[in-house]
Write an enzyme that holds these catalytic residues in place. Structure first.
Site, PDB file in Angstrom:
ATOM      1  N   HIS A 239      57.839  97.271   7.541  1.00 16.87           N
ATOM      2  CA  HIS A 239      56.671  96.673   7.732  1.00 16.87           C
ATOM      3  C   HIS A 239      55.577  96.379   6.580  1.00 16.87           C
ATOM      4  O   HIS A 239      54.759  95.432   6.791  1.00 16.87           O
ATOM      5  CB  HIS A 239      55.754  97.475   8.899  1.00 16.87           C
ATOM      6  CG  HIS A 239      55.203  98.718   8.561  1.00 16.87           C
ATOM      7  ND1 HIS A 239      55.815  99.939   8.636  1.00 16.87           N
ATOM      8  CD2 HIS A 239      53.951  99.002   7.880  1.00 16.87           C
ATOM      9  CE1 HIS A 239      54.859 100.837   8.034  1.00 16.87           C
ATOM     10  NE2 HIS A 239      53.876 100.448   7.595  1.00 16.87           N
ATOM     11  N   ASP A 272      62.816 101.070   9.818  1.00 13.42           N
ATOM     12  CA  ASP A 272      61.342 100.749   9.116  1.00 13.42           C
ATOM     13  C   ASP A 272      61.272 101.008   7.713  1.00 13.42           C
ATOM     14  O   ASP A 272      60.491 101.672   7.303  1.00 13.42           O
ATOM     15  CB  ASP A 272      60.286 101.243   9.670  1.00 13.42           C
ATOM     16  CG  ASP A 272      58.738 100.736   9.415  1.00 13.42           C
ATOM     17  OD1 ASP A 272      58.939  99.628   8.927  1.00 13.42           O
ATOM     18  OD2 ASP A 272      57.786 101.393   9.497  1.00 13.42           O
ATOM     19  N   SER A 353      51.535 103.858   3.933  1.00  9.87           N
ATOM     20  CA  SER A 353      52.794 103.350   4.443  1.00  9.87           C
ATOM     21  C   SER A 353      53.814 103.036   3.125  1.00  9.87           C
ATOM     22  O   SER A 353      53.475 102.486   2.215  1.00  9.87           O
ATOM     23  CB  SER A 353      52.917 102.073   4.973  1.00  9.87           C
ATOM     24  OG  SER A 353      52.567 102.678   6.524  1.00  9.87           O
TER      25      SER A 353
END
Length: 506
Positions: A239, A272, A353
């Site tokens: 992402h 992910d 992230s």
């Protein structure tokens, strides 16, 4: 949250007597304080050298008590990654939701009885707002406490002043001033921190963690990544690398402040994870650890670029293992990523992230990917920061996926060949359908049963089963325990997991 309570006490009423009238003569009583009422007991004499204590100063900072004759009376007193798009959160409220879908809502903690009369949780009896507290508690107690601090400080200052001023025989003493001390020699390197400490971990890991900035036609944002090879291979979240849309420009900022462009090597929306390659060599690869033997309670360190603050280091513990976490896919659609995550209370915020979660040896144990957030209704739709619930992809899974992405541009994941409902009222995963000739069918698991365990891991939902299976490699053998639709007659079958290609790629 509400503003601090404000007391509106009337200050006009002050205790009468010599203390309130400076011009009034004091009685000549050398052994007692004239401010005390005649009925008050004589204060205990201090030991030699002990500072005198004013009887008006309360003895307890929690429940100050005025003097007996006082008219005032006694006791009055989401993925954790980048934000994409202008003023738009890259989380559950944004188009590229990244946070785990945990709506926290309003939660209140009530004191558990029994408590001594007049006391609440963690506060003495004088705390306002708890049952049994005497009326209000305002500035009288607070002012008295401040006076006590001022008196103590004044006494100490007076003593120091007497020592510095000189002696009776006319001599003088020399004061020592820290500003006159020589400065440390410039250019000396900081001493190496002891192994196993947070400074030692930071010195080792920070050079291997980067900040990633992505700018596309429709959005922009930033995240973190870890260096896999000296020639520029970097592991991050899917992402982060794809959140700005196709053909987005990717730039990587390194710990030395240098910046280089990067291109996508491979993307895997199922796990992910993504690998990009920066146009830079001579990098310091991170050391990979193992997530197999992690223990709840062990210390960990998170390194990344929260809110664009590169090289940020936070600490915490592993607070849970095998936590099923689902992160929303494009536009908040059906969750595209379900992981069996490492849960940590190390502060993780938007921008973390793709960053590193490491053990106290500085070895990578997880890729930070998501955080639980408060409900949007409580934060007017804005993305929140850390509330002590962060989630990381275990490094054993990340290592396998990264290796496949570098070699082929695509990753595969394990599957068991059954369809389950993600949300169910069963204490397990209800099997809705079984793929013909699939792993579950070959093991004799029929539709309508409820899966309760995978090996020793308890399965309490469909997401938990999906996350548990995907944490394995294709070809692994697992033992699946299941019951009938009423939760009775448990059985265990050994299943050899098959491989399925993930969508995505270069």
């Amino acid at each position: 949250m509400t503003e601090d309570s404000k007391d509106t006490r009337d200050e006009s009423a002050a205790p009468s007597g010599p203390a309130s009238h400076p011009d009034a003569p004091r009685p000549a009583q050398p052994q007692s304080d004239p401010r005390l009422a005649s009925s008050a007991p004589t204060p205990q004499q201090p030991y030699p050298g002990q500072p005198q204590q004013d009887p008006y100063v309360p003895q307890s900072p929690w429940a100050p008590t005025p003097p007996p004759n006082s008219p005032q009376g006694p006791g009055v007193v989401q993925d954790s990654g980048a934000s994409y798009g202008p003023n738009q959160a890259y989380g559950p409220q944004g188009p590229n939701a990244e946070h785990a879908g945990y709506g926290m809502g309003d939660q209140q903690t009530a004191p558990l009885p029994p408590y001594p009369p007049g006391q609440g949780v963690g506060y003495p009896a004088a705390s306002a707002g708890y049952p049994g507290t005497p009326g209000r508690r305002g500035r009288a107690g607070l002012i008295a406490g401040a006076v006590a601090l001022a008196l103590v400080s004044g006494g100490v200052g007076g003593a120091v002043g007497a020592l510095v001023s000189g002696s009776d025989d006319g001599g003088s003493s020399t004061s020592i001033n820290a500003l006159n001390a020589p400065s440390p020699k410039s250019g000396q390197p900081a001493a190496n921190a002891p192994a196993g400490t947070v400074p030692a971990v930071a010195q080792k890991v920070v050079p291997s963690v980067v900040m990633i900035q992505v700018v596309g036609a429709r959005a922009q944002g930033e995240g973190s990544g870890v260096v896999l090879s000296s020639d520029g291979m970097i592991l991050t979240n899917n992402h982060v690398a794809s959140g700005a849309g196709p053909n987005a420009k990717i730039e990587v900022q390194f710990s030395d402040g240098s910046v280089a462009g990067a291109t996508v090597v491979g993307l895997d929306p199922v796990s992910d994870l993504a690998v990009i390659k920066a146009d830079k060599t001579g990098l310091t690869p991170i050391e990979l650890g193992s997530s197999q033997n992690l223990q709840v309670g062990q210390s960990v360190v998170a390194v990344g670029s929260p809110l664009g603050l590169a090289g940020t280091v936070t600490t915490g513990i592993v607070s849970a293992l095998n936590r099923p976490v689902s992160a929303s896919g494009e536009g908040g659609a059906e969750p595209a990523s379900v992981i069996s995550a490492i849960q940590t209370d190390a502060p993780i915020n938007p921008g973390n992230s793709g960053g590193a979660l490491v053990d106290m040896n500085g070895n990578l144990i997880g890729i930070n990917t998501a955080i639980a957030t408060l409900g949007s209704s409580e934060l007017t739709g804005q993305q929140s920061g850390s509330i002590g619930l962060g989630f990381a992809i275990p490094v054993d899974q990340a290592r396998r996926v990264a290796d496949q992405l570098i070699k082929t541009g695509r990753a595969t994941y394990a599957q068991v060949g059954i369809t389950v409902s993600r949300a169910d009222d069963m204490n397990g995963a209800r099997v809705q359908d079984v793929t013909p000739d699939g792993p579950a069918a070959k093991a004799g698991i029929p539709p309508g049963t409820v899966v309760t365990r995978v090996d020793s891991q308890v399965i309490d939902s469909g997401n938990a089963l999906v996350a548990a299976i995907r944490s394995h490699q294709p070809g692994d053998k697992v033992k699946i325990t299941y019951t009938d639709d009423k939760g009775q007659n448990p059985k265990t079958a050994e299943v050899t997991l098959a491989a399925a290609p993930a969508e995505g790629g270069r």
